[in-house]
Scaffold this active site. Structure first.
Site, PDB file in Angstrom:
ATOM      1  N   ARG A  64       0.816  -1.215   0.000  1.00 19.81           N
ATOM      2  CA  ARG A  64       0.000   0.000   0.000  1.00 19.81           C
ATOM      3  C   ARG A  64       0.849   1.264   0.000  1.00 19.81           C
ATOM      4  O   ARG A  64       0.392   2.334  -0.419  1.00 19.81           O
ATOM      5  CB  ARG A  64      -1.002  -0.010   1.159  1.00 19.81           C
ATOM      6  N   GLU A 101       4.394  -9.561  14.607  1.00 21.19           N
ATOM      7  CA  GLU A 101       3.707  -9.999  15.826  1.00 21.19           C
ATOM      8  C   GLU A 101       4.026 -11.471  16.107  1.00 21.19           C
ATOM      9  O   GLU A 101       4.320 -11.855  17.233  1.00 21.19           O
ATOM     10  CB  GLU A 101       2.211  -9.829  15.607  1.00 21.19           C
TER      11      GLU A 101
END
Ligand code: AMP
Length: 176
Positions: A64, A101
């Site tokens: 993006r 994560e």
């Protein structure tokens, strides 16, 4: 009362709970992109003050980040350089691993993408923990170039990414 340009962007961002996995609230920017007025405001605000910085290259982070970085590069009359996920760039690359994560990911840049001493701004859609942007900055510095700033449309300030990038100038348009 008329709302500020940044708040009109903020209103358009759509929260998608539990995407791409449980517990993540994904910030969907497609309602901004499909509205030419909002898209222009986003580009204007992300690129604010960059013309004074004598930028040689705008580095965009897949995927993006590419949406914004290419337009900002054209406007600044600077070059565009992609930082991509492992295995996507065709020529010789430098790589850096960074923590996600769960597990880790690798980003790459072409070895000859940026000349030593060049002035670079790094652009992505969203700053969360800052791991991705820091990895991109390390790739740029690994080529001997200077990171003169980072620009993001959205900052999730509660995740502390700005602190991780404290040695750089960080510019964000919408903050949560
Ligand atoms: P980080 O490395 O934690 O700063 O994550 C930033 C990268 O992950 C950016 O390239 C974002 O596009 C993406 N990202 C992280 N969290 C979100 C979120 N809540 N919504 C949309 N994109 C996200």
């Amino acid at each position: 009362m008329a709302s500020s340009p940044a708040s009109s962007l903020q209103k358009a961002v759509r929260d998608i709970p539990n995407f791409p996995k449980k517990g993540i609230v994904f910030k969907d920017i497609t309602p901004i992109l499909k509205d030419p007025r909002l898209f222009k405001i986003a580009i204007d605000l992300m690129g604010k003050n960059l013309s004074e910085k004598k930028i040689d290259y705008v580095v965009g982070i897949e995927s993006r980040g590419f949406i914004f970085s290419t337009i900002i590069a054209c406007r600044l009359k600077a070059g565009f350089v992609p930082v991509r996920k492992e295995g996507k760039l065709p020529y010789l690359t430098n790589k850096t691993a960074y923590a996600l994560e769960y597990g880790e990911a690798v980003l790459e840049i072409h070895k000859d993408a940026i000349e030593k001493g060049s002035r670079v701004v790094i652009v992505d859609d969203l700053l969360a923990t800052g791991g991705t942007a820091l990895a991109a900055a390390q790739l740029v510095e690994g080529l001997g170039a200077k990171v003169v700033g980072l620009s993001f449309l959205i900052e999730l300030s509660f995740l502390g990414g700005r602190k991780k990038l404290s040695r750089y100038g960080v510019h964000t348009v919408i903050r949560y």
